[in-house]
Design a protein around this motif. Structure first.
Motif, PDB file in Angstrom:
ATOM      1  N   VAL A  56      46.541  63.048  56.979  1.00 41.38           N
ATOM      2  CA  VAL A  56      46.391  63.441  55.585  1.00 41.38           C
ATOM      3  C   VAL A  56      46.033  64.919  55.543  1.00 41.38           C
ATOM      4  CG1 VAL A  56      44.918  63.134  53.544  1.00 41.38           C
ATOM      5  CG2 VAL A  56      45.712  61.134  54.814  1.00 41.38           C
ATOM      6  N   VAL A  57      46.600  65.641  54.599  1.00 41.38           N
ATOM      7  CA  VAL A  57      46.150  67.025  54.410  1.00 41.38           C
ATOM      8  C   VAL A  57      45.602  67.180  52.989  1.00 41.38           C
ATOM      9  CG1 VAL A  57      47.717  68.076  56.095  1.00 41.38           C
ATOM     10  CG2 VAL A  57      48.462  67.819  53.721  1.00 41.38           C
ATOM     11  N   ILE A  58      44.620  68.059  52.894  1.00 38.41           N
ATOM     12  CA  ILE A  58      44.022  68.333  51.589  1.00 38.41           C
ATOM     13  C   ILE A  58      44.300  69.798  51.275  1.00 38.41           C
ATOM     14  CG2 ILE A  58      41.877  68.309  50.225  1.00 38.41           C
ATOM     15  CD1 ILE A  58      42.436  65.556  51.411  1.00 38.41           C
ATOM     16  N   GLU A  59      44.921  70.017  50.135  1.00 40.47           N
ATOM     17  CA  GLU A  59      45.171  71.409  49.750  1.00 40.47           C
ATOM     18  C   GLU A  59      43.852  71.951  49.208  1.00 40.47           C
ATOM     19  OE1 GLU A  59      49.263  73.433  48.084  1.00 40.47           O
ATOM     20  OE2 GLU A  59      48.470  71.670  47.089  1.00 40.47           O
ATOM     21  N   GLY A  60      43.319  72.946  49.865  1.00 43.88           N
ATOM     22  CA  GLY A  60      42.009  73.498  49.469  1.00 43.88           C
ATOM     23  C   GLY A  60      41.055  73.416  50.635  1.00 43.88           C
ATOM     24  N   GLU A  61      40.344  72.271  50.712  1.00 39.85           N
ATOM     25  CA  GLU A  61      39.395  72.110  51.814  1.00 39.85           C
ATOM     26  C   GLU A  61      39.186  70.635  52.092  1.00 39.85           C
ATOM     27  OE1 GLU A  61      35.356  73.461  51.300  1.00 39.85           O
ATOM     28  OE2 GLU A  61      35.089  73.016  53.451  1.00 39.85           O
ATOM     29  N   CYS A  62      39.235  70.266  53.363  1.00 39.06           N
ATOM     30  CA  CYS A  62      39.182  68.823  53.656  1.00 39.06           C
ATOM     31  C   CYS A  62      37.760  68.258  53.753  1.00 39.06           C
ATOM     32  CB  CYS A  62      39.973  68.506  54.930  1.00 39.06           C
ATOM     33  SG  CYS A  62      39.195  69.060  56.461  1.00 39.06           S
ATOM     34  N   TYR A  63      36.776  69.094  54.113  1.00 42.83           N
ATOM     35  CA  TYR A  63      35.470  68.502  54.433  1.00 42.83           C
ATOM     36  C   TYR A  63      34.734  67.816  53.271  1.00 42.83           C
ATOM     37  CZ  TYR A  63      36.452  70.410  58.938  1.00 42.83           C
ATOM     38  OH  TYR A  63      37.075  70.669  60.120  1.00 42.83           O
ATOM     39  N   PRO A  64      34.829  68.318  52.022  1.00 41.39           N
ATOM     40  CA  PRO A  64      34.196  67.551  50.940  1.00 41.39           C
ATOM     41  C   PRO A  64      34.780  66.136  50.838  1.00 41.39           C
ATOM     42  CG  PRO A  64      34.845  69.738  50.170  1.00 41.39           C
ATOM     43  CD  PRO A  64      35.404  69.583  51.548  1.00 41.39           C
ATOM     44  N   VAL A  65      36.077  66.011  51.094  1.00 43.45           N
ATOM     45  CA  VAL A  65      36.714  64.686  51.023  1.00 43.45           C
ATOM     46  C   VAL A  65      36.236  63.826  52.208  1.00 43.45           C
ATOM     47  CG1 VAL A  65      38.931  63.468  50.977  1.00 43.45           C
ATOM     48  CG2 VAL A  65      38.711  65.715  49.884  1.00 43.45           C
TER      49      VAL A  65
END
Ligand code: CTP
Length: 425
Positions: A56-65
Motif C-alpha cells: 500500500v502507498v500513502i500519498e503524503g505520509e504513511c506513518y500517521p496511517v
C-alpha cells in the motif's frame, strides 16, 4: 478487464486482510491522505491470480496511517524503515507493506536517497508497466483501478515492458526480473524492452548491480515453479556469462538443475530437517565454476552464512571423495566418514550431479547412517568395570562403527560386543 476490483479482492483475500485494506483507505481519508494498493497484488487480482502480499502507498505520509492501524489491529510486529519511508506490518502470518509515495534521488550511486513524491512519480520509478497498476482505497473510489502507465493494456496483451530506456541500466536486477515475469505468466518481453535488455547485458550492466539484491532475485527465481525455464533463458541471453565468464556450459548445468528438482522432492518426502532449498539450487547453478570463481561470485552476492560457506569450501573435496566411494560403494563406514562433515544442502547437490552409485550412497547416508548413535553410554560401560579414559572412547568408537555396518541393533547386542572387546583386552 474490470475497472473495479473490489469484489475480486474481497473474494481473494482472507477477511482480515481485506478489512485492514479497506480500513487503511478509510483511515487515510480521515487524515486527509490518499491510500492506494499497488504492484503485484493489483496486477494479479486483475488477471485472476491469488496474491496475498499487500503493498500500500500513502500519498503524503504513511506513518500517521501506520500508527492509527496499529491502534486498531493486533499486529504481531510493526517495523519502520524511516530512511526509506516504509513500514512492514505483520498479522496472522501475513505481511503488509505500507510506504509513503516516493522517488529515489541519487546523491551517490551507492546511496539512493528517498524523497516523498506523488503517486505518479512513485509509479514511474517502477520496473514494468504491469507492475504500475494501482487500486484506490479511499471510500469514494474504493476498488477503482488506476492505470497511469498503460499497465492494463500490456497485461491484456501479455507484455513485459519497461517504462523508460535506462530502466535496465539503472537497475540491472530488472533483467532477471523481466525474464522471471515473462516465464511465470507466459508473457512476451516487448520488442524494444528486449532490445534494451540485451544492450544492458552487452554493456556488462548486471555485474554493476548490488550483489545482495541480485542474490535476492536469484532466490526469487529458485522459488518459482518454472525456475528451469527462467534460468535457461537467462543463460541464452548471456546474463550469467556477464556475471562470471566461467558460466558457460548451460546444457550441463540445466541437467543438474533438473536432477536437483527431483532430489529436493525426494528430500522433502523424507521429512527430515528443513534445508535451504534455494542454496541447493545455487550450488547446482554454479556447478561449472571453479572454486575460485565460486568464491568471487558468492562474495559479490554476499551469500555469507557459516553453513553455506562450508558447503562451498567442501565442494571440490567432496566431489573427489565421491569418486572413491563410487569404487567401493558398500563401505558404509567410509560413506559416513566422507559425508558427516558435509551440510545437507551440499549432499543433495552432490547427489544431483553424481552417478546413480553416488546418489545411492548419499541417500543411504541421509536416510540411515546420519542418525546412527550407540545406545550404550559411558555409564553402562563403567558398570562393566571400564574406567573413563581413551580405552572407553575406543570401545564406543568400535561400537559405533559396527552399528554403521548395520550390526548391533539392540542394547544387549552392544553390551555383549563391548564385553567381547574387553575380554580380548
Ligand atoms: N520493483 C522495481 N524494481 C525492482 C524490484 C521491484 O521497480 N528491481 C517494484 C515493482 O514495481 C514491484 C514493486 O517494486 O511491483 C514490489 O516489488 P516485489 O514485491 O519484488 O514485486 P512483485 O511484483 O510483488 O513480485 P512478486 O509477484 O514476485 O512478489
Amino acid at each position: 478487464m474490470p475497472e473495479n476490483i473490489l469484489d475480486t479482492l474481497r473474494t481473494n483475500l482472507p477477511p482480515l486482510l481485506f478489512r485492514i485494506l479497506v480500513d487503511t483507505g478509510r483511515i487515510a481519508s480521515t487524515l486527509g491522505l490518499k491510500a492506494y494498493g499497488v504492484g503485484g497484488f493489483v496486477r494479479d487480482a486483475l488477471s485472476g491470480r491469488k496474491n496475498l502480499d499487500l503493498d500500500v502507498v500513502i500519498e503524503g505520509e504513511c506513518y500517521p496511517v501506520v500508527d492509527a492501524l496499529s491502534k486498531r489491529y493486533p499486529f504481531k510486529r510493526v517495523i519502520r524503515h524511516e530512511r526509506f519511508l516504509t513500514a512492514e506490518l505483520y498479522i496472522d502470518g501475513h505481511r503488509m507493506d505500507i510506504a509513503t509515495t516516493r522517488k529515489e534521488a541519487y546523491p551517490a550511486p551507492s546511496l539512493p536517497e528517498v524523497r516523498p513524491a506523488t503517486l505518479m512519480e512513485d509509479l514511474l520509478r517502477r520496473d514494468f508497466t504491469i507492475n504500475t497498476l494501482a487500486v484506490c482505497l479511499d471510500p469514494e473510489r474504493l476498488g477503482r483501478v488506476v492505470d497511469l502507465c498503460g499497465g492494463l493494456e500490456d497485461l491484456r496483451a501479455g507484455l513485459v515492458r519497461v517504462l523508460h530506456r535506462d530502466s535496465f541500466r539503472e537497475d540491472p536486477v530488472r533483467i532477471p526480473r523481466a525474464v522471471r515475469f515473462a516465464v511465470r505468466f507466459d508473457f512476451s518481453i516487448e520488442e524494444e524492452t528486449h532490445r534494451l535488455m540485451l544492450n544492458a547485458i552487452r554493456e556488462g550492466a548486471p555485474a554493476r548491480a548490488s550483489g545482495r539484491r541480485m542474490l535476492d532475485e536469484l532466490i526469487n527465481i529458485f522459488k518459482e515453479e518454472k525456475r528451469l525455464q527462467i534460468i535457461e533463458r537467462l543463460f541464452k541471453i548471456g546474463f550469467f556469462h556477464t556475471l562470471n565468464e566461467e558460466f558457460n556450459d548451460n546444457t550441463h548445468t540445466l541437467s543438474i538443475l533438473r536432477r536437483t528438482e527431483t532430489l529436493l522432492k525426494w528430500y522433502r518426502s523424507t521429512e527430515r530437517e528443513k534445508i535451504e532449498e534455494w542454496f541447493v539450487y545455487f550450488l547446482s547453478l554454479t556447478d561449472g565454476l571453479s572454486l575460485q570463481a565460486l568464491r568471487e561470485f558468492s562474495r559479490w552476492l554476499n551469500v555469507g552464512g557459516k553453513r553455506r560457506l562450508l558447503s562451498m569450501e567442501r565442494r571440490d573435496n567432496a566431489i573427489d571423495a565421491l569418486e572413491s566411494i563410487e569404487k567401493e560403494p558398500y563401505d558404509r563406514v567410509k560413506i559416513y566418514e566422507t559425508f558427516s562433515s558435509c551440510p545437507l544442502e551440499l549432499l543433495v547437490y552432490l547427489s544431483a550431479r553424481g552417478s546413480s552409485v553416488a546418489e545411492s550412497a548419499i541417500r543411504l547416508y541421509i536416510e540411515e547412517l546420519k542418525d546412527v548413535r550407540p545406545l550404550l553410554t559411558g555409564r553402562e560401560l563403567k558398570q562393566l568395570g571400564l574406567k573413563e579414559g581413551p580405552r572407553m572412547g575406543e570401545i564406543l568408537k568400535c561400537i559405533f562403527r559396527e552399528k554403521l555396518k548395520g550390526r548391533l541393533r539392540t542394547v544387549e547386542e552392544e553390551l555383549s560386543f563391548a564385553r567381547s572387546l574387553l575380554e580380548k583386552g
